[in-house]
Design an enzyme around this catalytic site. Structure first.
Site, PDB file in Angstrom:
ATOM      1  N   GLU A  96       0.827  -1.207   0.000  1.00 30.38           N
ATOM      2  CA  GLU A  96       0.000   0.000   0.000  1.00 30.38           C
ATOM      3  C   GLU A  96       0.859   1.254   0.000  1.00 30.38           C
ATOM      4  OE1 GLU A  96      -2.418  -0.394   3.437  1.00 30.38           O
ATOM      5  OE2 GLU A  96      -0.739  -0.523   4.825  1.00 30.38           O
ATOM      6  N   GLY A 118      -3.903  -0.923   6.726  1.00 25.88           N
ATOM      7  CA  GLY A 118      -4.130  -2.024   5.797  1.00 25.88           C
ATOM      8  C   GLY A 118      -3.633  -3.353   6.284  1.00 25.88           C
TER       9      GLY A 118
END
Length: 505
Positions: free
Chosen positions: A288, A382
């Site tokens: 990410e 995440g």
């Protein structure tokens, strides 16, 4: 010069000041703002919103990709302009107001925010404020150093404010791969089968009639505050390197491994630096965030390609990327975070996920978010998207904090973000515990033996031994399970009052 960046001639009349653009945001609105871990965030309009709220009080719900730079969260929190905030933050002022109950914070898996917007569970977005490097002939938005949730914000919002950042080179166009899943039930599988594949478009398509204002800026992203590797993070990296080397020798991985993911922050960044001296090559990332370590691996040739949702780096590395954008554009792709973090893709690609724990317990449950079980730090981010679906879910932490007064390994975590079922490997500077295929008591023995600092090892072994005498699949002494946290609250240290004699089995 800025007219060259606005290729839709009908939108050039929309250029205005940050103060005028900020007037489009009214009390009670939900605002979607670009920015993911300090990258690609808006610089001018948020500051104008904070200044206006100081004079004329109002508050909004603010949704972003992740954390913002330029003290935006601090300014908005100090101006009492935030009623609700999601899904991730790192600012100390905002954090204090969250923990005091003054701002409602919704901590979410980063892949889920726009799904909930799409389904009508939260929102809708009234105004989207998006940083761009250019606007195309059709009125599409070319993002800057992150994508985050910007694509869905812009497509769902009633009105769009664009901050056109001339400090980002026009050559960034082509770096992005914007793919937005269709609404259910007509949604098709996400057709991504390798980290370097592109399945979308290099811009965010929007109806140009909804672009209400364009503000010209020329500011760089806030630099990363990640610290360089130290002796302990080097030791953690060494344990992971040795573990992955054994996986290669066992035939479970090739020398290029599987795509890597590393969480944001000092420890994860430092651990990834360890791959610079490893024997692995032709690595890929499907993550990410790309930090300094990923860029260094690209420059060394260790990393062949990197996919992410943002680039969050130090000032020198940021400047190097901007000066060599054409070079990096062939080796990096930035995607919406619902794609970079999509569980479907994480499972398909077989990600090796490396994320950071605040603390973990003897059975492998991980706390990533709450100090003492009550006070929010940053958010789950995440890590859950990756951990539950990864080929290998690795969590790292230094074994102690606060100069040894806190053990990062405790009898029972004070808050659970990742259950023992989602955790494969735990690592501290003391060692690595491979938990795959182990029953709870076996996991406890491996964690105590390999991950706990010697200052706390005997005390934790004593707890486990006495818990086993009571029996159970997952033995605990419920009256003592949080005693270490209670001792810290009372004495500012988890250290036992007297040495514990280790029980011999």
């Amino acid at each position: 010069m800025h007219l060259d960046r606005i290729r839709h001639p009908g939108l050039r009349a929309k250029i205005t000041s940050a103060e005028q653009a900020a007037l489009l945001v009214q009390d009670g609105m939900t605002v979607g703002m670009s920015g993911f871990t300090r990258a690609g965030d808006c610089k001018s309009v948020p500051a104008a919103l904070a200044a206006r709220a100081e004079r004329d009080p109002f508050s909004i719900t603010l949704i972003t990709g992740a954390s913002l730079g330029h003290d935006t969260d601090k300014m908005l929190a100090q101006a009492n302009a935030l009623a609700r905030r999601m899904p991730f933050q790192v600012d100390t002022t905002l954090r204090r107001k969250i923990n005091q109950g003054e701002i409602a914070f919704i901590d979410q898996h980063l892949s889920e925010t726009v799904e909930q917007l799409r389904a009508g569970h939260i929102g809708p977005i009234d105004v989207a404020i998006i940083e761009a490097a250019a606007i195309t002939e059709s009125g599409a938005i070319v993002p800057t150093m992150s994508v985050g949730n910007s694509a869905s914000f812009a497509q769902q919002a009633d009105r769009i404010i664009i901050e056109l950042n001339l400090g980002v080179p026009a050559a960034i166009e082509g770096l992005h791969d914007i793919y937005v899943p269709a609404d259910r039930p007509a949604r098709q599988p996400i057709g991504l089968v390798s980290a370097d594949q592109r399945i979308g478009q290099p811009f965010i398509e929007v109806d140009p009639s909804r672009i209400a204002a364009i503000v010209i800026t020329h500011e760089p992203d806030s630099p990363s505050n990640a610290l360089p590797p130290d002796e302990e993070t080097n030791a953690i990296a060494g344990h992971i390197d040795a573990f992955l080397r054994r996986e290669v020798e066992a035939g479970r991985l090739s020398n290029s491994l599987l795509p890597l993911q590393a969480g944001i922050g000092t420890i994860a960044n430092a651990v990834l630096h360890g791959f610079e001296s490893s024997s692995f090559d032709q690595l890929t990332m499907y993550s990410e965030v790309l930090q300094d370590s990923a860029i260094e691996l690209l420059d060394q040739g260790k990393l062949a390609f990197a996919s992410a949702s943002s680039i969050t780096v130090s000032k020198p590395v940021y400047e190097k990327i901007l000066a060599n954008m054409e070079h990096y554009r062939e080796r990096i792709v930035l995607r919406p975070q619902e794609i970079s973090n999509a569980p479907e893709i994480v499972r398909r690609l077989g990600i090796i996920a490396i994320n950071t724990a605040l603390e973990f317990d003897i059975y492998g449950n991980v706390n990533s978010t709450h100090v003492g079980g009550t006070h929010m730090m940053n958010g789950i981010g995440g890590s859950g998207d990756f951990a539950r679906n990864a080929h290998l879910a690795i969590f790292v932490s230094k074994s102690m904090a606060k100069n040894g007064d806190i053990s990062s390994v405790v009898p029972m975590v004070s808050h659970v973000d990742h259950t023992e079922h989602d955790v494969d490997v735990l690592v501290t500077e003391c060692g690595l515990a491979d938990l795959r295929g182990l029953a709870p008591r076996e996991r406890a023995r491996a964690i105590i033996r390999n991950c706990v600092h010697p200052f706390y090892r005997d005390a934790l072994q004593d707890y486990f031994d006495r818990a086993c005498e009571r029996g159970g699949q997952t033995p605990h002494l419920l009256e003592e399970a949080f005693s270490w946290h209670q001792r810290f609250n009372e004495t500012d240290s988890m250290r036992p009052a007297a040495p514990v004699a280790r029980k011999v089995a």
